[in-house]
Design an enzyme around this catalytic site. Structure first.
Site, mmCIF file in Angstrom:
data_model
loop_
_atom_site.group_PDB
_atom_site.id
_atom_site.type_symbol
_atom_site.label_atom_id
_atom_site.label_comp_id
_atom_site.label_asym_id
_atom_site.label_seq_id
_atom_site.Cartn_x
_atom_site.Cartn_y
_atom_site.Cartn_z
ATOM 1 N N MET A 16 0.824 -1.202 0.000
ATOM 2 C CA MET A 16 0.000 0.000 0.000
ATOM 3 C C MET A 16 0.861 1.256 0.000
ATOM 4 S SD MET A 16 -3.150 -1.000 2.539
ATOM 5 C CE MET A 16 -4.203 0.209 1.745
ATOM 6 N N ASP A 17 0.545 2.150 -0.925
ATOM 7 C CA ASP A 17 1.133 3.479 -0.915
ATOM 8 C C ASP A 17 0.637 4.199 0.343
ATOM 9 O OD1 ASP A 17 2.356 5.880 -1.965
ATOM 10 O OD2 ASP A 17 0.344 6.530 -2.527
ATOM 11 N N LEU A 18 1.338 5.239 0.765
ATOM 12 C CA LEU A 18 0.936 5.980 1.964
ATOM 13 C C LEU A 18 0.233 7.286 1.606
ATOM 14 C CD1 LEU A 18 0.931 6.303 5.044
ATOM 15 C CD2 LEU A 18 3.242 7.267 4.872
ATOM 16 N N ASP A 19 0.983 8.238 1.042
ATOM 17 C CA ASP A 19 0.409 9.550 0.731
ATOM 18 C C ASP A 19 -0.624 9.446 -0.390
ATOM 19 O OD1 ASP A 19 2.158 10.526 2.592
ATOM 20 O OD2 ASP A 19 3.483 11.532 1.180
ATOM 21 N N VAL A 171 -1.521 -1.143 -4.200
ATOM 22 C CA VAL A 171 -2.648 -0.214 -4.097
ATOM 23 C C VAL A 171 -2.076 1.193 -3.996
ATOM 24 C CG1 VAL A 171 -4.654 0.500 -2.748
ATOM 25 C CG2 VAL A 171 -4.090 -1.936 -2.924
#
Length: 235
Positions: A16-19, A171
Protein backbone atom coordinates in the site's frame (compact mmCIF):
# COMPACT_ATOMS: atom_id res chain seq x y z
CA UNK A 1 8.25 -2.50 13.36
CA UNK A 2 7.51 -6.11 14.26
CA UNK A 3 5.49 -8.47 12.13
CA UNK A 4 1.98 -9.20 13.39
CA UNK A 5 1.41 -12.75 14.53
CA UNK A 6 -0.57 -14.89 12.09
CA UNK A 7 -2.16 -18.24 12.91
CA UNK A 8 -2.99 -19.16 9.32
CA UNK A 9 -1.01 -19.17 6.06
CA UNK A 10 -0.97 -15.92 4.13
CA UNK A 11 -3.83 -15.46 1.70
CA UNK A 12 -1.73 -13.07 -0.36
CA UNK A 13 0.16 -9.81 -0.04
CA UNK A 14 -0.96 -6.19 -0.39
CA UNK A 15 1.53 -3.35 -0.83
CA UNK A 16 0.00 0.00 0.00
CA UNK A 17 1.13 3.48 -0.91
CA UNK A 18 0.94 5.98 1.96
CA UNK A 19 0.41 9.55 0.73
CA UNK A 20 -2.89 9.86 -1.11
CA UNK A 21 -3.85 6.26 -0.39
CA UNK A 22 -3.80 5.72 3.36
CA UNK A 23 -3.65 9.37 4.40
CA UNK A 24 -3.82 12.93 3.10
CA UNK A 25 -0.49 14.64 3.89
CA UNK A 26 -1.13 17.83 1.93
CA UNK A 27 -1.00 20.34 4.79
CA UNK A 28 2.45 19.35 6.03
CA UNK A 29 3.94 18.52 2.63
CA UNK A 30 2.87 21.80 1.04
CA UNK A 31 4.09 23.87 4.00
CA UNK A 32 7.49 22.15 4.02
CA UNK A 33 7.85 22.39 0.25
CA UNK A 34 7.11 26.12 0.27
CA UNK A 35 9.48 26.64 3.18
CA UNK A 36 12.28 24.82 1.34
CA UNK A 37 11.82 26.87 -1.82
CA UNK A 38 11.85 30.11 0.17
CA UNK A 39 15.12 29.07 1.82
CA UNK A 40 16.82 28.67 -1.58
CA UNK A 41 15.39 31.91 -2.97
CA UNK A 42 12.64 30.45 -5.17
CA UNK A 43 9.35 31.05 -3.30
CA UNK A 44 6.28 29.30 -4.66
CA UNK A 45 3.19 31.52 -5.17
CA UNK A 46 0.36 30.77 -2.75
CA UNK A 47 -2.17 30.64 -5.58
CA UNK A 48 -0.31 27.97 -7.54
CA UNK A 49 -1.32 24.30 -6.99
CA UNK A 50 1.05 21.80 -5.48
CA UNK A 51 -0.86 18.52 -5.72
CA UNK A 52 1.56 17.35 -8.42
CA UNK A 53 4.40 17.00 -5.91
CA UNK A 54 2.63 14.26 -3.93
CA UNK A 55 3.57 10.95 -5.51
CA UNK A 56 6.90 11.43 -7.31
CA UNK A 57 10.19 11.50 -5.36
CA UNK A 58 10.67 14.97 -3.86
CA UNK A 59 14.16 15.21 -5.30
CA UNK A 60 12.63 15.10 -8.79
CA UNK A 61 10.07 17.78 -7.97
CA UNK A 62 12.69 20.15 -6.59
CA UNK A 63 14.98 19.50 -9.55
CA UNK A 64 12.14 20.22 -11.96
CA UNK A 65 11.70 23.67 -10.45
CA UNK A 66 15.30 24.55 -9.60
CA UNK A 67 17.21 22.85 -12.43
CA UNK A 68 20.29 22.86 -10.22
CA UNK A 69 21.60 19.78 -8.36
CA UNK A 70 23.20 21.84 -5.59
CA UNK A 71 20.10 23.93 -4.90
CA UNK A 72 17.98 20.78 -5.13
CA UNK A 73 20.07 19.10 -2.43
CA UNK A 74 19.79 22.23 -0.26
CA UNK A 75 16.03 22.43 -0.76
CA UNK A 76 15.59 18.77 0.10
CA UNK A 77 17.50 19.24 3.35
CA UNK A 78 15.40 22.32 4.26
CA UNK A 79 12.26 20.33 3.49
CA UNK A 80 13.28 17.41 5.69
CA UNK A 81 14.23 19.67 8.60
CA UNK A 82 10.90 21.52 8.46
CA UNK A 83 8.89 18.33 7.96
CA UNK A 84 10.62 16.51 10.83
CA UNK A 85 9.98 19.47 13.14
CA UNK A 86 6.27 18.68 13.11
CA UNK A 87 4.83 19.17 9.64
CA UNK A 88 4.72 15.42 9.07
CA UNK A 89 1.87 15.25 11.61
CA UNK A 90 -0.21 17.78 9.66
CA UNK A 91 -1.77 14.73 8.08
CA UNK A 92 -5.16 13.02 8.20
CA UNK A 93 -6.19 9.42 7.80
CA UNK A 94 -8.77 8.93 5.05
CA UNK A 95 -12.16 7.94 6.44
CA UNK A 96 -12.60 4.19 6.24
CA UNK A 97 -8.94 3.33 5.64
CA UNK A 98 -8.23 2.07 9.17
CA UNK A 99 -11.21 -0.26 8.86
CA UNK A 100 -10.17 -1.45 5.39
CA UNK A 101 -6.62 -2.17 6.56
CA UNK A 102 -7.90 -4.04 9.62
CA UNK A 103 -10.24 -6.12 7.45
CA UNK A 104 -7.45 -7.05 5.02
CA UNK A 105 -5.27 -8.16 7.92
CA UNK A 106 -8.15 -10.14 9.42
CA UNK A 107 -8.69 -11.84 6.06
CA UNK A 108 -5.16 -13.21 6.20
CA UNK A 109 -3.31 -10.83 3.89
CA UNK A 110 0.27 -9.81 4.56
CA UNK A 111 0.41 -6.00 4.50
CA UNK A 112 3.32 -3.70 3.71
CA UNK A 113 3.63 0.03 3.09
CA UNK A 114 5.56 0.92 -0.08
CA UNK A 115 6.00 4.69 -0.33
CA UNK A 116 8.35 7.19 -1.94
CA UNK A 117 8.38 9.10 1.35
CA UNK A 118 11.52 8.87 3.45
CA UNK A 119 11.12 5.62 5.37
CA UNK A 120 11.74 7.20 8.79
CA UNK A 121 8.93 9.71 8.18
CA UNK A 122 6.59 7.03 6.87
CA UNK A 123 7.14 4.82 9.91
CA UNK A 124 6.28 7.68 12.27
CA UNK A 125 3.07 8.46 10.39
CA UNK A 126 1.96 4.82 10.35
CA UNK A 127 2.63 4.62 14.08
CA UNK A 128 0.83 7.92 14.72
CA UNK A 129 -2.35 6.55 13.14
CA UNK A 130 -2.13 3.33 15.17
CA UNK A 131 -1.63 1.21 12.05
CA UNK A 132 1.80 -0.23 12.84
CA UNK A 133 0.43 -3.55 14.20
CA UNK A 134 -1.33 -4.16 10.87
CA UNK A 135 1.77 -3.83 8.70
CA UNK A 136 4.72 -6.19 8.76
CA UNK A 137 7.09 -3.45 7.63
CA UNK A 138 7.24 -0.02 6.03
CA UNK A 139 9.39 0.40 2.90
CA UNK A 140 10.32 3.86 1.67
CA UNK A 141 13.07 5.97 0.17
CA UNK A 142 16.54 6.09 1.69
CA UNK A 143 18.17 9.18 3.18
CA UNK A 144 21.05 9.07 0.69
CA UNK A 145 18.69 9.07 -2.31
CA UNK A 146 20.01 5.73 -3.52
CA UNK A 147 16.48 4.32 -3.48
CA UNK A 148 13.58 6.71 -4.10
CA UNK A 149 11.80 5.46 -7.23
CA UNK A 150 8.59 3.53 -6.55
CA UNK A 151 9.72 0.61 -8.68
CA UNK A 152 12.93 0.25 -6.67
CA UNK A 153 11.05 0.48 -3.38
CA UNK A 154 8.63 -2.24 -4.46
CA UNK A 155 11.54 -4.39 -5.66
CA UNK A 156 13.25 -4.01 -2.29
CA UNK A 157 10.09 -5.12 -0.51
CA UNK A 158 9.50 -8.11 -2.79
CA UNK A 159 13.09 -9.29 -2.53
CA UNK A 160 13.53 -8.77 1.20
CA UNK A 161 10.23 -10.41 2.10
CA UNK A 162 10.41 -13.19 -0.53
CA UNK A 163 6.96 -12.28 -1.86
CA UNK A 164 5.37 -14.18 -4.74
CA UNK A 165 4.25 -11.59 -7.35
CA UNK A 166 1.40 -13.91 -8.40
CA UNK A 167 -0.36 -13.40 -5.08
CA UNK A 168 0.60 -9.75 -4.55
CA UNK A 169 -1.17 -6.53 -5.51
CA UNK A 170 -0.16 -2.86 -5.21
CA UNK A 171 -2.65 -0.21 -4.10
CA UNK A 172 -1.94 3.44 -4.89
CA UNK A 173 -3.31 6.73 -6.16
CA UNK A 174 -0.75 7.83 -8.77
CA UNK A 175 0.69 6.59 -12.05
CA UNK A 176 3.99 6.09 -10.23
CA UNK A 177 2.35 3.32 -8.20
CA UNK A 178 0.97 1.63 -11.32
CA UNK A 179 4.23 1.91 -13.25
CA UNK A 180 6.37 0.84 -10.30
CA UNK A 181 4.17 -2.20 -9.75
CA UNK A 182 4.28 -3.17 -13.43
CA UNK A 183 8.09 -2.93 -13.44
CA UNK A 184 8.04 -5.67 -10.82
CA UNK A 185 5.42 -7.88 -12.44
CA UNK A 186 2.56 -6.67 -10.25
CA UNK A 187 -0.84 -5.22 -11.01
CA UNK A 188 -2.06 -2.10 -9.23
CA UNK A 189 -5.48 -1.10 -7.96
CA UNK A 190 -5.82 2.66 -8.36
CA UNK A 191 -7.70 4.56 -5.67
CA UNK A 192 -9.60 7.67 -6.71
CA UNK A 193 -9.64 9.58 -3.41
CA UNK A 194 -5.97 10.60 -3.60
CA UNK A 195 -3.93 12.98 -5.73
CA UNK A 196 -3.97 11.20 -9.06
CA UNK A 197 -6.92 11.67 -11.38
CA UNK A 198 -9.04 8.86 -12.79
CA UNK A 199 -7.65 9.72 -16.23
CA UNK A 200 -4.08 9.39 -14.93
CA UNK A 201 -4.75 5.98 -13.44
CA UNK A 202 -6.61 4.73 -16.51
CA UNK A 203 -3.84 5.96 -18.83
CA UNK A 204 -1.27 4.14 -16.68
CA UNK A 205 -3.41 1.00 -17.00
CA UNK A 206 -4.33 0.38 -13.39
CA UNK A 207 -5.95 -3.03 -13.11
CA UNK A 208 -9.07 -1.55 -11.50
CA UNK A 209 -10.23 1.66 -9.86
CA UNK A 210 -11.49 1.79 -6.29
CA UNK A 211 -13.89 4.61 -5.51
CA UNK A 212 -14.18 4.25 -1.71
CA UNK A 213 -12.06 2.73 1.06
CA UNK A 214 -15.09 0.60 1.94
CA UNK A 215 -14.79 -1.11 -1.47
CA UNK A 216 -11.08 -1.89 -1.21
CA UNK A 217 -11.28 -5.17 0.68
CA UNK A 218 -13.75 -6.74 -1.73
CA UNK A 219 -11.74 -5.62 -4.74
CA UNK A 220 -8.45 -6.98 -3.36
CA UNK A 221 -10.09 -10.30 -2.50
CA UNK A 222 -11.62 -10.54 -5.95
CA UNK A 223 -8.27 -9.97 -7.66
CA UNK A 224 -6.27 -12.35 -5.46
CA UNK A 225 -8.92 -15.09 -5.40
CA UNK A 226 -9.11 -15.04 -9.20
CA UNK A 227 -5.42 -15.96 -9.27
CA UNK A 228 -5.66 -18.78 -6.71
CA UNK A 229 -8.87 -20.68 -7.57
CA UNK A 230 -7.55 -23.95 -6.15
CA UNK A 231 -6.80 -22.43 -2.77
CA UNK A 232 -10.22 -20.72 -2.74
CA UNK A 233 -12.11 -23.94 -3.57
CA UNK A 234 -10.29 -25.88 -0.85
CA UNK A 235 -11.06 -23.32 1.84
Amino acid sequence: MTAPATATPSRGTVLMDLDGTISDPAGGVYASFRHALEQVGRPWPDDQPLAWIIGPPLRESFMLLLDDPEKTAQALQHYRTHYAAGALYDNRLYTGMAEAIAALAADGFRLFVATSKLVSFAEKIVQRFGLAPRFERVYGSTLDGRIDQKGDIIAMCLGTEDIDPETCIMVGDREHDVNGARANGLDCIGVTWGFGSRDELIAAQALALCERPADLVGLVCEVIDARTPAATSEA
